[in-house]
Design an enzyme around this catalytic site. Sequence first.
Site, PDB file in Angstrom:
ATOM      1  CG  ASP A   1      -0.367  -0.591   2.451  1.00 42.38           C
ATOM      2  OD1 ASP A   1       0.872  -0.704   2.542  1.00 42.38           O
ATOM      3  OD2 ASP A   1      -1.128  -0.951   3.353  1.00 42.38           O
TER       4      ASP A   1
ATOM      5  CD  GLU B   1      -4.099   3.684   6.829  1.00 41.72           C
ATOM      6  OE1 GLU B   1      -5.113   3.445   7.519  1.00 41.72           O
ATOM      7  OE2 GLU B   1      -2.965   3.271   7.127  1.00 41.72           O
TER       8      GLU B   1
END
Length: 382
Positions: free
Chosen positions: A73, A132
């Site tokens: 990520d 997120e």
Amino acid sequence: MSETLDLIHIRRHLHQIPELALHETQTAAYLRQVIETMPQQWLTIHHIPSLPTALMVKVQGSQPQRCIGYRTDIDALPVTEATGLPYASTNPGKMHACGHDVHMAVALGVLNYFANHQPKDDLLFFFQPAEENDNGGKLAVEAGAFTGEWRPDEFYGLHVNPELPAGVIGCRNGTLFAGTTEINVDFVGKGGHAAYPHLANDMVVACASFIMQAQTVVSRSVDPIEGGVVTFGKLNAGSIRNVIAGRARLEGTIRGLTQTMIEHIDQRLQAIASGIATSFACEVNVELNQGGYLPVENNSQLTMPFIQFMKNAPDVDFVETAPAMTGEDFGYMLHQFPGTMFWLGVDGHAPLHSAKMTPDESAISKGVTAITEFLEDRMIRE
């Protein structure tokens, strides 16, 4: 072109340019810049038109029998950094407080190794935006990113863990991360003067009763062995001390180690809301965001060999970890493809999401070594 990368320098540069979900333009450009310094003979770089900050890189195998995916990520958090480091965030109010800068550095190290040493199988590296928030993994799947030659047969990914010593690999079979559902509850009654409560319908009291009853869901409706979490972190009601609030709003999160448990908790909270509405003669509206994180459930057929390899590798320290109630977007990917997620210890002095999160950078090279050795071993097994 050098076979080695200065991964500490790369991580620190990434740390200085944190960007929020779906706005990782500087980050994506820098990642591509680093990748383009690697030998390109076996590399193919691909972009997802509807997800412009995502980056996919395929390494062509010499005798491919499968395609092995590796995901990292790339987004940051809306946190104001307080580490005092010379390479602290230069983007105000944004910070790599969840360690995604370390994740990217490790992924680049592994990719660089296989760009210089052709793998047997095809390897797919996915640099994913919006972990997120905004479900970047789900967006990529829905955009058709993992189809045809870009479809992995299995997927791997890591997350840093400041509670483990630097470089330690942690994993477990089954659920590693909890799944989540975000919950909002709106209470609608009747406002009035504080001196005349009998002429109003106080939603602070109704809301308080709901909160207290919600605490019994986990303690009395959930198997203690399975576990669950119900947390309300935000409450808005009223405007001044001498006016009874006619409205109130709660915002919270639900977590469980299986999707079945999350749905069970959802149902119990809705039943409590219905009871509060009847008891207080008010309106209670429950909004459940089912687009939250799915549990990260490691595939047994892939995870057990992964654990065995890490236990036996002479230069890897391995620990078997308990499930965590934190959520991770990789759960959605593992509901689409079999795979394994694992921890990389970074021995931090502050927890994840803290403004003082400072990982031990020695973990980066140890992580690269462990993952490259595992992937090489994986490629010689059926």
